[in-house]
Scaffold this motif. Structure first.
Motif, PDB file in Angstrom:
ATOM      1  N   THR A  54      39.954   3.235   7.294  1.00 43.42           N
ATOM      2  CA  THR A  54      40.369   3.702   5.968  1.00 43.42           C
ATOM      3  C   THR A  54      39.228   3.704   4.958  1.00 43.42           C
ATOM      4  O   THR A  54      39.402   4.150   3.831  1.00 43.42           O
ATOM      5  CB  THR A  54      41.508   2.824   5.405  1.00 43.42           C
ATOM      6  OG1 THR A  54      41.041   1.481   5.306  1.00 43.42           O
ATOM      7  CG2 THR A  54      42.743   2.898   6.269  1.00 43.42           C
ATOM      8  N   ASP A  55      38.050   3.241   5.348  1.00 46.75           N
ATOM      9  CA  ASP A  55      36.920   3.134   4.430  1.00 46.75           C
ATOM     10  C   ASP A  55      35.833   4.147   4.771  1.00 46.75           C
ATOM     11  O   ASP A  55      35.910   4.843   5.776  1.00 46.75           O
ATOM     12  CB  ASP A  55      36.337   1.717   4.480  1.00 46.75           C
ATOM     13  CG  ASP A  55      37.375   0.650   4.163  1.00 46.75           C
ATOM     14  OD1 ASP A  55      38.339   0.956   3.426  1.00 46.75           O
ATOM     15  OD2 ASP A  55      37.231  -0.470   4.660  1.00 46.75           O
ATOM     16  N   ALA A  56      34.816   4.196   3.925  1.00 44.22           N
ATOM     17  CA  ALA A  56      33.681   5.081   4.187  1.00 44.22           C
ATOM     18  C   ALA A  56      32.409   4.481   3.591  1.00 44.22           C
ATOM     19  O   ALA A  56      32.455   3.776   2.585  1.00 44.22           O
ATOM     20  CB  ALA A  56      33.919   6.458   3.598  1.00 44.22           C
ATOM     21  N   GLN A  57      31.311   4.789   4.240  1.00 44.26           N
ATOM     22  CA  GLN A  57      29.978   4.433   3.757  1.00 44.26           C
ATOM     23  C   GLN A  57      29.335   5.750   3.339  1.00 44.26           C
ATOM     24  O   GLN A  57      29.285   6.691   4.133  1.00 44.26           O
ATOM     25  CB  GLN A  57      29.186   3.762   4.876  1.00 44.26           C
ATOM     26  CG  GLN A  57      27.938   3.100   4.453  1.00 44.26           C
ATOM     27  CD  GLN A  57      28.181   1.734   3.831  1.00 44.26           C
ATOM     28  OE1 GLN A  57      29.294   1.245   3.769  1.00 44.26           O
ATOM     29  NE2 GLN A  57      27.135   1.131   3.349  1.00 44.26           N
ATOM     30  N   ILE A  58      28.865   5.833   2.114  1.00 43.08           N
ATOM     31  CA  ILE A  58      28.272   7.064   1.603  1.00 43.08           C
ATOM     32  C   ILE A  58      26.818   6.802   1.255  1.00 43.08           C
ATOM     33  O   ILE A  58      26.508   5.850   0.540  1.00 43.08           O
ATOM     34  CB  ILE A  58      29.025   7.573   0.357  1.00 43.08           C
ATOM     35  CG1 ILE A  58      30.498   7.796   0.676  1.00 43.08           C
ATOM     36  CG2 ILE A  58      28.380   8.849  -0.173  1.00 43.08           C
ATOM     37  CD1 ILE A  58      31.345   8.164  -0.524  1.00 43.08           C
ATOM     38  N   SER A  59      25.949   7.654   1.767  1.00 46.27           N
ATOM     39  CA  SER A  59      24.543   7.567   1.373  1.00 46.27           C
ATOM     40  C   SER A  59      24.167   8.883   0.708  1.00 46.27           C
ATOM     41  O   SER A  59      24.553   9.955   1.174  1.00 46.27           O
ATOM     42  CB  SER A  59      23.642   7.275   2.570  1.00 46.27           C
ATOM     43  OG  SER A  59      23.744   8.303   3.521  1.00 46.27           O
ATOM     44  N   ILE A  60      23.469   8.771  -0.410  1.00 47.17           N
ATOM     45  CA  ILE A  60      23.043   9.970  -1.117  1.00 47.17           C
ATOM     46  C   ILE A  60      21.540   9.917  -1.338  1.00 47.17           C
ATOM     47  O   ILE A  60      20.953   8.851  -1.481  1.00 47.17           O
ATOM     48  CB  ILE A  60      23.788  10.179  -2.460  1.00 47.17           C
ATOM     49  CG1 ILE A  60      23.525   9.030  -3.419  1.00 47.17           C
ATOM     50  CG2 ILE A  60      25.271  10.360  -2.244  1.00 47.17           C
ATOM     51  CD1 ILE A  60      24.086   9.267  -4.807  1.00 47.17           C
ATOM     52  N   GLU A  61      20.948  11.085  -1.337  1.00 45.84           N
ATOM     53  CA  GLU A  61      19.541  11.242  -1.689  1.00 45.84           C
ATOM     54  C   GLU A  61      19.486  12.209  -2.853  1.00 45.84           C
ATOM     55  O   GLU A  61      20.184  13.226  -2.857  1.00 45.84           O
ATOM     56  CB  GLU A  61      18.734  11.755  -0.506  1.00 45.84           C
ATOM     57  CG  GLU A  61      18.641  10.742   0.612  1.00 45.84           C
ATOM     58  CD  GLU A  61      17.717  11.179   1.733  1.00 45.84           C
ATOM     59  OE1 GLU A  61      16.911  12.110   1.523  1.00 45.84           O
ATOM     60  OE2 GLU A  61      17.814  10.581   2.801  1.00 45.84           O
ATOM     61  N   TYR A  62      18.683  11.888  -3.843  1.00 51.24           N
ATOM     62  CA  TYR A  62      18.635  12.661  -5.077  1.00 51.24           C
ATOM     63  C   TYR A  62      17.219  12.669  -5.618  1.00 51.24           C
ATOM     64  O   TYR A  62      16.348  11.943  -5.140  1.00 51.24           O
ATOM     65  CB  TYR A  62      19.589  12.063  -6.120  1.00 51.24           C
ATOM     66  CG  TYR A  62      19.453  10.574  -6.292  1.00 51.24           C
ATOM     67  CD1 TYR A  62      18.464  10.025  -7.094  1.00 51.24           C
ATOM     68  CD2 TYR A  62      20.298   9.692  -5.631  1.00 51.24           C
ATOM     69  CE1 TYR A  62      18.322   8.656  -7.232  1.00 51.24           C
ATOM     70  CE2 TYR A  62      20.178   8.327  -5.761  1.00 51.24           C
ATOM     71  CZ  TYR A  62      19.183   7.817  -6.572  1.00 51.24           C
ATOM     72  OH  TYR A  62      19.057   6.450  -6.704  1.00 51.24           O
ATOM     73  N   HIS A  63      17.007  13.521  -6.603  1.00 56.09           N
ATOM     74  CA  HIS A  63      15.755  13.435  -7.353  1.00 56.09           C
ATOM     75  C   HIS A  63      16.094  13.526  -8.832  1.00 56.09           C
ATOM     76  O   HIS A  63      17.150  14.029  -9.222  1.00 56.09           O
ATOM     77  CB  HIS A  63      14.721  14.471  -6.902  1.00 56.09           C
ATOM     78  CG  HIS A  63      15.137  15.894  -7.042  1.00 56.09           C
ATOM     79  ND1 HIS A  63      15.848  16.570  -6.082  1.00 56.09           N
ATOM     80  CD2 HIS A  63      14.950  16.773  -8.048  1.00 56.09           C
ATOM     81  CE1 HIS A  63      16.066  17.806  -6.474  1.00 56.09           C
ATOM     82  NE2 HIS A  63      15.537  17.961  -7.666  1.00 56.09           N
ATOM     83  N   LEU A  64      15.195  13.007  -9.634  1.00 58.15           N
ATOM     84  CA  LEU A  64      15.415  12.857 -11.066  1.00 58.15           C
ATOM     85  C   LEU A  64      14.500  13.772 -11.854  1.00 58.15           C
ATOM     86  O   LEU A  64      13.430  14.162 -11.375  1.00 58.15           O
ATOM     87  CB  LEU A  64      15.149  11.406 -11.487  1.00 58.15           C
ATOM     88  CG  LEU A  64      15.937  10.332 -10.750  1.00 58.15           C
ATOM     89  CD1 LEU A  64      15.386   8.948 -11.084  1.00 58.15           C
ATOM     90  CD2 LEU A  64      17.406  10.411 -11.108  1.00 58.15           C
ATOM     91  N   SER A  65      14.905  14.085 -13.084  1.00 61.07           N
ATOM     92  CA  SER A  65      14.038  14.833 -13.987  1.00 61.07           C
ATOM     93  C   SER A  65      12.822  13.959 -14.322  1.00 61.07           C
ATOM     94  O   SER A  65      12.879  12.736 -14.178  1.00 61.07           O
ATOM     95  CB  SER A  65      14.799  15.202 -15.256  1.00 61.07           C
ATOM     96  OG  SER A  65      15.066  14.033 -16.016  1.00 61.07           O
ATOM     97  N   PRO A  66      11.727  14.554 -14.749  1.00 64.38           N
ATOM     98  CA  PRO A  66      10.535  13.750 -15.063  1.00 64.38           C
ATOM     99  C   PRO A  66      10.807  12.656 -16.104  1.00 64.38           C
ATOM    100  O   PRO A  66      10.322  11.535 -15.972  1.00 64.38           O
ATOM    101  CB  PRO A  66       9.531  14.781 -15.593  1.00 64.38           C
ATOM    102  CG  PRO A  66       9.928  16.044 -14.913  1.00 64.38           C
ATOM    103  CD  PRO A  66      11.426  15.984 -14.816  1.00 64.38           C
TER     104      PRO A  66
END
Length: 152
Positions: free
Chosen positions: A49-61
């Motif tokens: 019933t659960d989940a592991q979420i991984s995200i990759e992102y980039h940010l503004s300067p």
């Protein structure tokens, strides 16, 4: 007291300029509407019933400079905002370019199957990867929500 404020402002401006020089070419369209974070990839791995979420992102300067000065912990509210439609969201790890999130009760059990009803994202990732317990993977581009699905 004024000298401290001037030094702090100078450091912030310097860090923002340095982040702009160091970071690769950035498409500013990705940061429209006041968003300083862009989600590149998101992977949701279901487990009962659960989940592991991984995200990759980039940010503004500017956001890169801010995180450089004050730490990535200040990104946590923005990460939680991405999962506004989810319940029991816990940010386990957060860094300058990635985060690991645990979501309890993302699915419900029905006999021997688990059912997941679609949930919206506060920000669509470029690529969403859904990983089922048996190892199968499904990629979805520019997903605005998780897909309705069931698994064993």
């Amino acid at each position: 007291m004024k000298i401290k404020a001037i030094i702090t402002i100078a450091l912030i401006i310097s860090a923002a300029l340095m982040a702009g020089k160091i970071s690769p070419e950035i498409n500013t369209d990705q940061f429209r509407e006041g968003k300083y974070i862009h989600v590149d990839t998101m992977e949701i791995a279901f487990s009962k019933t659960d989940a592991q979420i991984s995200i990759e992102y980039h940010l503004s300067p500017f956001a890169q400079a801010y995180i450089f000065l004050f730490g990535s912990k200040h990104l946590e509210p923005k990460i939680e905002e991405i999962f506004f439609d989810f319940e029991n969201v816990k940010v386990q790890e957060i860094g300058r370019t990635s985060a690991l999130i645990q979501v309890k009760g993302i699915s419900r059990q029905s006999e021997e199957y688990y059912l997941h009803e679609s949930r919206e994202f506060g920000m669509a990732p470029d690529v969403l990867t859904v990983v089922y317990p048996e190892g199968a993977r499904r990629n979805i581009e520019h997903a605005k929500a998780t897909p309705n699905t069931f698994y064993v």
